[in-house]
Structure formats: C-alpha cells, structure tokens
Motif scaffolding. Structure first.
Motif, PDB file in Angstrom:
ATOM      1  N   PRO A   8       0.825  -1.211   0.000  1.00  0.00           N
ATOM      2  CA  PRO A   8       0.000   0.000   0.000  1.00  0.00           C
ATOM      3  C   PRO A   8       0.864   1.268   0.000  1.00  0.00           C
ATOM      4  N   GLY A   9       0.405   2.267  -0.753  1.00  0.00           N
ATOM      5  CA  GLY A   9       1.084   3.555  -0.755  1.00  0.00           C
ATOM      6  C   GLY A   9       2.441   3.554  -1.420  1.00  0.00           C
ATOM      7  N   SER A  10       2.712   2.544  -2.246  1.00  0.00           N
ATOM      8  CA  SER A  10       4.040   2.418  -2.856  1.00  0.00           C
ATOM      9  C   SER A  10       4.154   3.099  -4.207  1.00  0.00           C
ATOM     10  N   GLY A  11       3.111   3.793  -4.627  1.00  0.00           N
ATOM     11  CA  GLY A  11       3.143   4.441  -5.937  1.00  0.00           C
ATOM     12  C   GLY A  11       2.815   3.484  -7.064  1.00  0.00           C
ATOM     13  N   LYS A  12       1.961   2.499  -6.771  1.00  0.00           N
ATOM     14  CA  LYS A  12       1.586   1.498  -7.781  1.00  0.00           C
ATOM     15  C   LYS A  12       0.948   2.144  -9.006  1.00  0.00           C
ATOM     16  N   THR A  13      -0.015   3.035  -8.767  1.00  0.00           N
ATOM     17  CA  THR A  13      -0.707   3.668  -9.891  1.00  0.00           C
ATOM     18  C   THR A  13       0.248   4.531 -10.695  1.00  0.00           C
ATOM     19  N   ARG A  14       1.127   5.236 -10.021  1.00  0.00           N
ATOM     20  CA  ARG A  14       2.136   6.050 -10.703  1.00  0.00           C
ATOM     21  C   ARG A  14       3.042   5.168 -11.570  1.00  0.00           C
ATOM     22  N   THR A  15       3.503   4.072 -10.993  1.00  0.00           N
ATOM     23  CA  THR A  15       4.370   3.153 -11.725  1.00  0.00           C
ATOM     24  C   THR A  15       3.656   2.585 -12.944  1.00  0.00           C
ATOM     25  N   LEU A  16       2.411   2.179 -12.745  1.00  0.00           N
ATOM     26  CA  LEU A  16       1.633   1.614 -13.843  1.00  0.00           C
ATOM     27  C   LEU A  16       1.433   2.636 -14.958  1.00  0.00           C
ATOM     28  N   ALA A  17       1.134   3.877 -14.566  1.00  0.00           N
ATOM     29  CA  ALA A  17       0.937   4.929 -15.566  1.00  0.00           C
ATOM     30  C   ALA A  17       2.217   5.182 -16.363  1.00  0.00           C
ATOM     31  N   TYR A  18       3.346   5.255 -15.684  1.00  0.00           N
ATOM     32  CA  TYR A  18       4.621   5.462 -16.378  1.00  0.00           C
ATOM     33  C   TYR A  18       4.959   4.275 -17.281  1.00  0.00           C
ATOM     34  N   LYS A  19       4.675   3.068 -16.810  1.00  0.00           N
ATOM     35  CA  LYS A  19       4.958   1.887 -17.624  1.00  0.00           C
ATOM     36  C   LYS A  19       4.125   1.884 -18.893  1.00  0.00           C
ATOM     37  N   VAL A  20       2.832   2.158 -18.766  1.00  0.00           N
ATOM     38  CA  VAL A  20       1.955   2.188 -19.937  1.00  0.00           C
ATOM     39  C   VAL A  20       2.371   3.322 -20.876  1.00  0.00           C
ATOM     40  N   ALA A  21       2.697   4.492 -20.306  1.00  0.00           N
ATOM     41  CA  ALA A  21       3.153   5.618 -21.124  1.00  0.00           C
ATOM     42  C   ALA A  21       4.434   5.265 -21.864  1.00  0.00           C
ATOM     43  N   SER A  22       5.340   4.572 -21.183  1.00  0.00           N
ATOM     44  CA  SER A  22       6.594   4.157 -21.811  1.00  0.00           C
ATOM     45  C   SER A  22       6.337   3.210 -22.979  1.00  0.00           C
ATOM     46  N   GLU A  23       5.433   2.267 -22.774  1.00  0.00           N
ATOM     47  CA  GLU A  23       5.111   1.312 -23.844  1.00  0.00           C
ATOM     48  C   GLU A  23       4.450   2.017 -25.028  1.00  0.00           C
ATOM     49  N   LEU A  24       3.583   2.971 -24.749  1.00  0.00           N
ATOM     50  CA  LEU A  24       2.959   3.740 -25.832  1.00  0.00           C
ATOM     51  C   LEU A  24       4.009   4.513 -26.625  1.00  0.00           C
ATOM     52  N   SER A  25       4.965   5.092 -25.914  1.00  0.00           N
ATOM     53  CA  SER A  25       6.020   5.874 -26.571  1.00  0.00           C
ATOM     54  C   SER A  25       6.899   5.016 -27.461  1.00  0.00           C
ATOM     55  N   ASP A  26       7.012   3.728 -27.116  1.00  0.00           N
ATOM     56  CA  ASP A  26       7.893   2.831 -27.864  1.00  0.00           C
ATOM     57  C   ASP A  26       7.214   2.152 -29.054  1.00  0.00           C
ATOM     58  N   LEU A  27       5.909   2.340 -29.205  1.00  0.00           N
ATOM     59  CA  LEU A  27       5.220   1.699 -30.324  1.00  0.00           C
ATOM     60  C   LEU A  27       5.795   2.177 -31.646  1.00  0.00           C
ATOM     61  N   ASP A  28       6.031   1.232 -32.552  1.00  0.00           N
ATOM     62  CA  ASP A  28       6.595   1.603 -33.854  1.00  0.00           C
ATOM     63  C   ASP A  28       5.637   1.331 -35.008  1.00  0.00           C
ATOM     64  N   SER A  29       4.377   1.042 -34.662  1.00  0.00           N
ATOM     65  CA  SER A  29       3.369   0.794 -35.693  1.00  0.00           C
ATOM     66  C   SER A  29       2.045   1.393 -35.264  1.00  0.00           C
ATOM     67  N   HIS A  30       1.349   2.023 -36.206  1.00  0.00           N
ATOM     68  CA  HIS A  30       0.036   2.600 -35.906  1.00  0.00           C
ATOM     69  C   HIS A  30      -1.041   1.524 -35.787  1.00  0.00           C
ATOM     70  N   LYS A  31      -0.692   0.280 -36.082  1.00  0.00           N
ATOM     71  CA  LYS A  31      -1.658  -0.808 -36.017  1.00  0.00           C
ATOM     72  C   LYS A  31      -1.613  -1.534 -34.670  1.00  0.00           C
ATOM     73  N   LYS A  32      -0.660  -1.159 -33.832  1.00  0.00           N
ATOM     74  CA  LYS A  32      -0.489  -1.824 -32.539  1.00  0.00           C
ATOM     75  C   LYS A  32      -1.204  -1.055 -31.428  1.00  0.00           C
ATOM     76  N   PHE A  33      -1.577  -1.788 -30.376  1.00  0.00           N
ATOM     77  CA  PHE A  33      -2.243  -1.182 -29.231  1.00  0.00           C
ATOM     78  C   PHE A  33      -1.559  -1.598 -27.934  1.00  0.00           C
ATOM     79  N   VAL A  34      -1.682  -0.729 -26.948  1.00  0.00           N
ATOM     80  CA  VAL A  34      -1.323  -1.038 -25.570  1.00  0.00           C
ATOM     81  C   VAL A  34      -2.627  -1.143 -24.789  1.00  0.00           C
ATOM     82  N   VAL A  35      -2.754  -2.189 -23.963  1.00  0.00           N
ATOM     83  CA  VAL A  35      -3.984  -2.437 -23.208  1.00  0.00           C
ATOM     84  C   VAL A  35      -3.685  -2.356 -21.717  1.00  0.00           C
ATOM     85  N   ALA A  36      -4.573  -1.711 -20.971  1.00  0.00           N
ATOM     86  CA  ALA A  36      -4.469  -1.668 -19.506  1.00  0.00           C
ATOM     87  C   ALA A  36      -5.805  -2.100 -18.926  1.00  0.00           C
ATOM     88  N   ILE A  37      -5.791  -3.189 -18.161  1.00  0.00           N
ATOM     89  CA  ILE A  37      -7.000  -3.722 -17.537  1.00  0.00           C
ATOM     90  C   ILE A  37      -7.029  -3.259 -16.078  1.00  0.00           C
TER      91      ILE A  37
END
Length: 593
Positions: A30-59
């Motif tokens: 608890p309180g470890s910045g899980k949501t922050r970490t998850l947001a940065y991870k998803v943002a990082s993956e989005l930034s690394d996409l090299d195709s407009h046909k690919k998607f990043v999914v967050a459940i």
C-alpha cells in the motif's frame, strides 16, 4: 520516441519495474506508488510503439482507476490514441464479443447489454415468493460454469432455480448481463483459438492492475491472448495479495509460478516495498494484518507524524453516531484535518445508510461524498453515462484535455451506432456543450434536458438508433431508482444537480464507503466501525481469520495520519457481537483521545 522522465520522478524500485524487459509480476505494498508506476509503464510502452496498427492495453478493476491512469498518462504528454484502458468486462465486450459474436450460436442473432439495475429488476421479480433477495442471487462464472456468492448453503437449491429462469430469460431476449460477458468471451476464445492469435498480433503490451481481485475465468481469457503470441504481447501484472478481499466473488491472487504456467511465459518477480502514504506508526500497525509477509518500509515525508490510533470497544450502538461525529470534529477542529481527507467506513452498505442520514443531520457544516451516495450508476459502457460526464463538468483549462477525450469517445460511439459524425470532432462537441444554459435544479431533469439539447445541436436524432434508446431508458430507470432509494433513506439532497456534479469532481466532503468500496483511496483520517466477528468477515466465510485480516489490512492502510477503529456493542440473536477476531488478537497499546 522513448519516454524520458525527470530525475527523482521515480524511485529505484519503480524505475526498475518500468525498465525491466519482458513480462513483469509486481507485488506492490500500500502507498508504494503502484498507480504512478503503472501509468509510467503504460506511457513508456505507448512511446515505444513503432506501428500505428499496434495497441497497448491496460485492464483495471474499476472505471475510476482507468480514468485516473489515463489522466496521468495524458499529463506526461503521451498520445493515448493507441491505448485501450478499462475493466475486463469492457475489454471482453469491445475486443472479443462485438467483433466475433457471429461465431457463437447464442449471439449470432444480435444482443444487447443490460446494466446492473436491469439485471437486479429481473432477479427481484423471479425471487418473489421464494424467500430470497437479489443479494442472495449474486454469482460469478468460472470456465466450468457458475459459482454462488451466497455462503448460506441452505438457500442454494432455491437460488439455482431462480438463476435457471434468469438465464433462460436473458437467452430468450438476447440480453447479456455483466457476468455473461465473461462467459461468452471465454467460450469464444476456447472455441476459436484464432481470436487469441489475432489479438496477440494487435496488442504489443497488456497491463493488469489489482491482479489479486482477478477471477480464474479472467486470468484464462487474458492468458489465452498472452500465450498465443511468440514475443508479444508482453505483460505487466501488478497488485498486492494482502488486499485480496473479493474472494467471495471469485477473485484471488495467483502466484507467479501459476501465472507463468497459465500463460506459458516467464515472469520477472519484482516488488514495490516503500510506503509513501502513511506514518511509520500507521505502517507498523497494519503490519499486524500482513498475511503474506510482504515487505513494507515507511517512507512517507511525514513518517514521523504523531498518529492517533484508537480502538473503541465500549461505545453502545445507540451512541455510535455521536461518537463518529465527535471523531470528525476532533479531526477537523483539533488536528486541522480537512473534511475532504476524512473517510468513514463500515463493512456493509446496510450499516451505512442510516448512519449517513444521521451524520448529515447532526453535522450540517460538513459535506458527505461516497460511492453509495452517487445518484446514478458509473456504467462506463453506457453511452449516456459518457454524455453525462460532459453534462456535469464545467469548461476549464484544467479539465480541457479530459473533456476533449470524453467528447471524442462520445462521437466514436455515435459513429459506431450508425450516426453520421463525419463533420464533427471533439472541439465541435465541446463548443456545442459549452453553449448550453440549462436552468434545472433537479439532477434527473437537468440530464434529460442536456441530452435532448446536445443531440439537437449535433443534429443527431438518437431515437433512430435502438442501442442508444435502450441505453437511454436503462440509464434513467436505474438513476431514478437509485435517487428514490437514497431519498427514502433520508438523503434528499441527492436529487439536486449539485449532487450529480459531485460525481465527476475531486472529493470535497467526508467520504462514506464500505471497506470494499474504498480500496485505492487514501485519507488523513480513517474512522471505521462495525468491526465485529461475524460481520468482519461474513458469519459464513469459510476462512474467517484470513478474510478478516485482509479487510483490516485494507482499511488500516488507507490512513495517512490517524486511524480510529470501533467495535461497538451491538446485539445479535445470540447476545452481543464480539470484536473481530484478528483485531481482538492484536497486542497493541492504543491511544486515547
């Protein structure tokens, strides 16, 4: 372009979780910045996409969590056009059922999705004369069938009979409830392996939040996609096994070995062990309920705060409201805590209804917020709920990006229903919305007028589209029923449009919630009552000590500064309730105030 963050934006543990290649299994205290970490991870993956046909999914487990993560990603300046984020039910509906329904005999003729209110109304009708309530009829699907959430086995045969009629009615009317979304998605994936293969080629990356609340059928749906591809999708699974409090609905914390076996992929186990939320005293206290030996280190800037931790086992139930009011006033007037940083918790909503009414009457100087006081369902998949978000928020620089995203979602949904939106974009929608001046004080009337007016301005006749009219009727039927219930419980103020607007703004009053409903929240002061054996947990829970420990862990870890626990003297048919067993067994020198 790779995401680059400023020095100090992330801790070493958080950065390691984001930078570790391949699949990651992250246990976050608890309180470890899980949501922050998850947001940065998803943002990082989005930034690394090299195709407009690919998607990043967050459940995510809730729509609220999805909105928060998406907002955080947007503030990082990352384009979210190739991000899909939402609950597992929404994921199954959008990516599996809608595109592939023709491959299932029950869905080939078309279908409509009913909301929780419509489902409850059907069950309520079927329960008449059988000595059952809709609450008794809660169930969840597994890959092999369904399981009952009701712990009273004496009722099971009656419940099975009701559910048999319920399932027949849904099938005959081509309707899906939230649970059957999972059932049909699972069956489609099992019978058509090519669906998983197609999705594995579309998704570069899948993040799963709150894995400990995930059910086996949900794990299996996601695992089918993850295992279908060779190198993609990679996955990032995060949660906390100590917060596994939805086991009665099938949720459980799968361990890393079982997950690797299910997905046929290796995972790197990592952890976030530093708590940046609570004082050292609070952390040391909720460690008493740490059933999984998770490492937790107090690292809050205010870790040395002189927290108050109290346990009241003597207050009579008739004096409970006065005691809670005293603690609220003490927090605000003596300790300087803002009312928006106070949370009042109870195990079940039945305990909160009359209490909230009494507190509203006895503390007129304070406002009260909470999921149970929301005047309409947060049904993210209902088109009119999306329109309501725009109706009930004001134009401002701070809200512009969020409202523009909502407006584009509305236009996409209109287009998907067959409406012509080719000459419209999100900015056009916002200009039309901002031009409206609706003079209605009643929330329901305000939304009806807004919906009518905005569609007229957009030159769209929604009555021509069956999906939109069905969802319109469902939205208002459930909203009117909820408002009526809340008014009957003494909360007359929920009818006002001001109460409707509170749903989409930052909390300003005292939060009132169940323990289950507050997960993910954090407050300076937490006041929890009803901490009694056979209530925390339920009297028929097969693992009473484990379940109660996890509930106590969750509620205690919501507190930043002060924690007030109450096991009031309340009668049951056998005499007086006793204090919840794990709480009773804690050897702790509580404070007095």
């Amino acid at each position: 372009m790779p995401l680059i963050w400023e020095s100090g934006a992330l801790t070493d543990e958080q950065a390691l979780a984001i930078e570790t290649p391949g699949n990651v299994f992250l246990v976050a205290c608890p309180g470890s910045g899980k949501t922050r970490t998850l947001a940065y991870k998803v943002a990082s993956e989005l930034s690394d996409l090299d195709s407009h046909k690919k998607f990043v999914v967050a459940i995510t487990y809730t729509n609220k969590a999805a909105n928060e993560i998406e907002d955080r990603i947007a503030t990082l300046g990352v384009d979210t056009e190739q991000l899909w984020i939402g609950t597992i039910h929404s994921f199954c509906l959008e990516w599996i059922i809608k595109p592939y329904s023709v491959y299932h005999p029950d869905l080939v003729a078309g279908f409509s999705v009913i909301n929780s209110y419509e489902s409850e109304e059907i069950l309520k009708r079927l329960c008449v004369g059988r000595g059952l309530t809709t609450y008794d009829c809660n169930f969840y699907y597994t890959g092999a069938g369904y399981e009952l959430a009701c712990l009273d086995s004496k009722k099971h045969s009656k419940i099975d009979a009701v559910l048999a009629e319920y399932f027949d009615e849904l099938k005959s009317t081509n309707q899906l409830d939230f649970e059957s979304i999972l059932k049909y998605a699972h069956e489609l994936m099992q019978d058509n392996p090519s669906i998983a293969k197609i999705l594995s080629n579309i998704f570069e990356f899948i993040a799963v939040d709150e894995y400990q609340d995930t059910r086996l059928i949900q794990y299996e749906i996601l695992a089918a996609v993850i295992s279908a591809g060779k190198d993609t999708p990679r996955s990032f699974i995060v949660g906390d096994p100590n917060q596994e409090i939805f086991s009665s609905l099938g949720g459980y914390a799968m361990d890393v070995v079982e997950l690797s076996t299910l997905t046929q992929k290796p995972y790197t186990p990592l952890k976030l062990s530093r708590n940046f939320r609570s004082s050292e005293k609070i952390v040391a206290y909720f460690e008493n309920f740490n059933t999984n030996s998770t490492t937790i280190v107090a690292a809050s800037p205010e870790k040395d705060y002189a927290s108050e931790i109290t346990l009241n086992q003597t207050v009579q139930v008739d004096d409970l409201a006065a005691e809670i009011a005293r603690l609220v006033n003490h927090s605000v007037k003596d300790l300087g805590i803002d009312q928006s940083e106070i949370c009042i918790l109870a195990p079940w909503w039945i305990h909160l209804a009359s209490m909230t009414r009494t507190l509203v009457q006895n503390l007129p100087e304070y406002e009260f917020d909470g999921p149970g006081l929301v005047p309409f369902d947060r049904d993210r998949d209902n088109f009119w709920y999306k329109v309501a978000k725009l109706a009930l928020t004001h134009a401002s620089p701070e809200m512009y990006v969020r409202r523009l995203r909502w407006a584009n979602e509305v236009l996409l949904d209109l287009n998907a229903c067959g409406a012509d939106t080719s000459n419209l974009d999100g900015r056009d929608y916002l200009r039309a919305s901002n031009s409206l001046a609706i003079n209605e004080e009643n929330g329901i009337a305000y939304l009806r007028e807004y919906f009518k007016s905005i569609m007229e301005l957009l030159n769209i006749d929604y009555s021509l589209f069956v999906t939109l009219t069905n969802q319109y009727e469902a939205f208002f039927a459930s909203s009117e029923a909820r408002v009526t219930r809340l008014v009957n419980e003494g909360n007359a103020y929920v009818q006002d449009v001001k109460a409707f607007r509170r749903v989409f703004r930052d909390r300003t009053g005292i939060t009132v919630s169940t323990i289950h409903g507050v997960k993910g929240g954090e407050f300076d002061t937490v006041i929890a009552y009803g901490l009694l054996h056979d209530i925390v947990p339920h009297f028929a829970d097969p693992r009473p000590v484990d379940s109660a420990s996890k509930l106590l862990y969750v509620l205690s870890s919501r507190a930043r500064k002060n924690l007030h626990l109450i096991a009031e003297r309340r009668s049951n048919r056998f005499g007086l309730y006793k204090t919840s067993l794990p709480l009773r067994d804690v050897n702790y020198l509580y404070d007095r105030n």
